[in-house]
Design an enzyme around this catalytic site. Structure first.
Site, PDB file in Angstrom:
ATOM      1  N   ARG A   1     -13.371   3.775  41.979  1.00  0.00           N
ATOM      2  CA  ARG A   1     -13.329   3.368  40.574  1.00  0.00           C
ATOM      3  C   ARG A   1     -14.614   3.759  39.849  1.00  0.00           C
ATOM      4  O   ARG A   1     -15.721   3.615  40.394  1.00  0.00           O
ATOM      5  CB  ARG A   1     -13.106   1.855  40.461  1.00  0.00           C
ATOM      6  CG  ARG A   1     -11.775   1.443  41.005  1.00  0.00           C
ATOM      7  CD  ARG A   1     -11.315   0.063  40.588  1.00  0.00           C
ATOM      8  NE  ARG A   1     -10.100  -0.253  41.329  1.00  0.00           N
ATOM      9  CZ  ARG A   1      -8.889   0.222  41.038  1.00  0.00           C
ATOM     10  NH1 ARG A   1      -8.717   0.980  39.980  1.00  0.00           N
ATOM     11  NH2 ARG A   1      -7.839  -0.090  41.784  1.00  0.00           N
TER      12      ARG A   1
ATOM     13  N   ASN B   1     -14.657  17.023  33.279  1.00  0.00           N
ATOM     14  CA  ASN B   1     -15.790  17.443  32.467  1.00  0.00           C
ATOM     15  C   ASN B   1     -16.584  18.480  33.267  1.00  0.00           C
ATOM     16  O   ASN B   1     -16.958  18.217  34.418  1.00  0.00           O
ATOM     17  CB  ASN B   1     -16.685  16.244  32.134  1.00  0.00           C
ATOM     18  CG  ASN B   1     -15.963  15.215  31.284  1.00  0.00           C
ATOM     19  OD1 ASN B   1     -15.136  15.554  30.451  1.00  0.00           O
ATOM     20  ND2 ASN B   1     -16.253  13.945  31.507  1.00  0.00           N
TER      21      ASN B   1
ATOM     22  N   ILE C   1     -17.667   3.391  37.531  1.00  0.00           N
ATOM     23  CA  ILE C   1     -18.498   2.207  37.328  1.00  0.00           C
ATOM     24  C   ILE C   1     -18.501   1.764  35.859  1.00  0.00           C
ATOM     25  O   ILE C   1     -18.787   0.601  35.561  1.00  0.00           O
ATOM     26  CB  ILE C   1     -19.933   2.497  37.839  1.00  0.00           C
ATOM     27  CG1 ILE C   1     -20.641   1.226  38.265  1.00  0.00           C
ATOM     28  CG2 ILE C   1     -20.741   3.300  36.843  1.00  0.00           C
ATOM     29  CD1 ILE C   1     -21.901   1.461  39.075  1.00  0.00           C
TER      30      ILE C   1
ATOM     31  N   HIS D   1     -15.758  16.172  40.106  1.00  0.00           N
ATOM     32  CA  HIS D   1     -14.942  14.961  40.126  1.00  0.00           C
ATOM     33  C   HIS D   1     -13.854  15.062  39.073  1.00  0.00           C
ATOM     34  O   HIS D   1     -14.081  15.581  37.976  1.00  0.00           O
ATOM     35  CB  HIS D   1     -15.801  13.707  39.893  1.00  0.00           C
ATOM     36  CG  HIS D   1     -16.685  13.778  38.692  1.00  0.00           C
ATOM     37  ND1 HIS D   1     -17.875  14.474  38.683  1.00  0.00           N
ATOM     38  CD2 HIS D   1     -16.556  13.257  37.454  1.00  0.00           C
ATOM     39  CE1 HIS D   1     -18.438  14.366  37.488  1.00  0.00           C
ATOM     40  NE2 HIS D   1     -17.649  13.644  36.714  1.00  0.00           N
TER      41      HIS D   1
HETATM   42  P1  AMP Z   1     -18.952  12.963  33.966  1.00  0.00           P
HETATM   43  O1  AMP Z   1     -19.966  13.652  34.870  1.00  0.00           O
HETATM   44  O2  AMP Z   1     -19.406  12.909  32.556  1.00  0.00           O
HETATM   45  O3  AMP Z   1     -17.581  13.543  34.098  1.00  0.00           O
HETATM   46  O4  AMP Z   1     -18.807  11.455  34.415  1.00  0.00           O
HETATM   47  C1  AMP Z   1     -19.459  10.869  35.495  1.00  0.00           C
HETATM   48  C2  AMP Z   1     -18.839   9.534  35.678  1.00  0.00           C
HETATM   49  O5  AMP Z   1     -19.392   8.929  36.832  1.00  0.00           O
HETATM   50  C3  AMP Z   1     -19.081   8.549  34.519  1.00  0.00           C
HETATM   51  O6  AMP Z   1     -17.817   8.141  33.984  1.00  0.00           O
HETATM   52  C4  AMP Z   1     -19.831   7.400  35.172  1.00  0.00           C
HETATM   53  O7  AMP Z   1     -19.457   6.136  34.649  1.00  0.00           O
HETATM   54  C5  AMP Z   1     -19.457   7.556  36.624  1.00  0.00           C
HETATM   55  N1  AMP Z   1     -20.412   6.993  37.570  1.00  0.00           N
HETATM   56  C6  AMP Z   1     -21.750   7.172  37.580  1.00  0.00           C
HETATM   57  N2  AMP Z   1     -22.301   6.546  38.625  1.00  0.00           N
HETATM   58  C7  AMP Z   1     -21.279   5.957  39.306  1.00  0.00           C
HETATM   59  C8  AMP Z   1     -21.197   5.163  40.484  1.00  0.00           C
HETATM   60  N3  AMP Z   1     -22.287   4.826  41.191  1.00  0.00           N
HETATM   61  N4  AMP Z   1     -19.986   4.723  40.878  1.00  0.00           N
HETATM   62  C9  AMP Z   1     -18.885   5.038  40.169  1.00  0.00           C
HETATM   63  N5  AMP Z   1     -18.892   5.804  39.069  1.00  0.00           N
HETATM   64  C10 AMP Z   1     -20.071   6.247  38.627  1.00  0.00           C
END
Ligand code: AMP
Ligand code: ZN
Length: 111
Positions: A28, A83, A30, A96
């Site tokens: 999930r 993204n 965060i 991701h």
């Molecule tokens: P993006 O690189 O912009 O596609 O998104 C990175 C995503 O990772 C964001 O939606 C963050 O909320 C999420 N994120 C960052 N750190 C964590 C973590 N420790 N656990 C879960 N999700 C995370």
């Protein structure tokens, strides 16, 4: 390599895991943007979709995303987001896929 999602994949940082197999795992987000917001990642480090050359891994990630969506009960619909790099707004440099759903998401693209 100091990579947040590699650390999650290696169980060095906790995450709320919802699915995993030999090559991928899902946990999930965060900071969820919808009732269901799950990230699907490869266990092995790939910077982004730009660097992804392994077609089998691409299929495994897409299959993982669909499995997560079904497990989350998103039969009403959901969105897959990748993204990618700076202009794509990528913040974590480990590939991701965002599985987002659980409410009407509206139109994302203009036009
Ligand atoms: P993006 O690189 O912009 O596609 O998104 C990175 C995503 O990772 C964001 O939606 C963050 O909320 C999420 N994120 C960052 N750190 C964590 C973590 N420790 N656990 C879960 N999700 C995370
Ligand atoms: Zn990584």
């Amino acid at each position: 390599m100091d990579c947040l999602f590699c650390k999650i994949a290696n169980d060095e940082i906790p995450a709320d895991k919802v699915w995993e197999n030999e090559t991928c795992l899902a946990f999930r987000d965060i900071r969820p943007q919808a009732p269901s917001h799950v990230l699907v990642i490869p266990r092995l480090h790939v910077d982004s979709l730009w660097e992804l050359e392994d077609v089998a891994l691409a299929g495994a990630l897409l299959d993982g995303a669909a499995r997560v969506a079904r497990a989350e009960g998103l039969e009403a619909g959901w969105r897959l987001i990748a993204n990618t790099r700076e202009h794509g707004g990528q913040e974590v440099a480990h590939l991701h896929l965002h599985v987002v759903g659980g409410k009407p998401l509206g139109r994302m693209l203009p036009g």
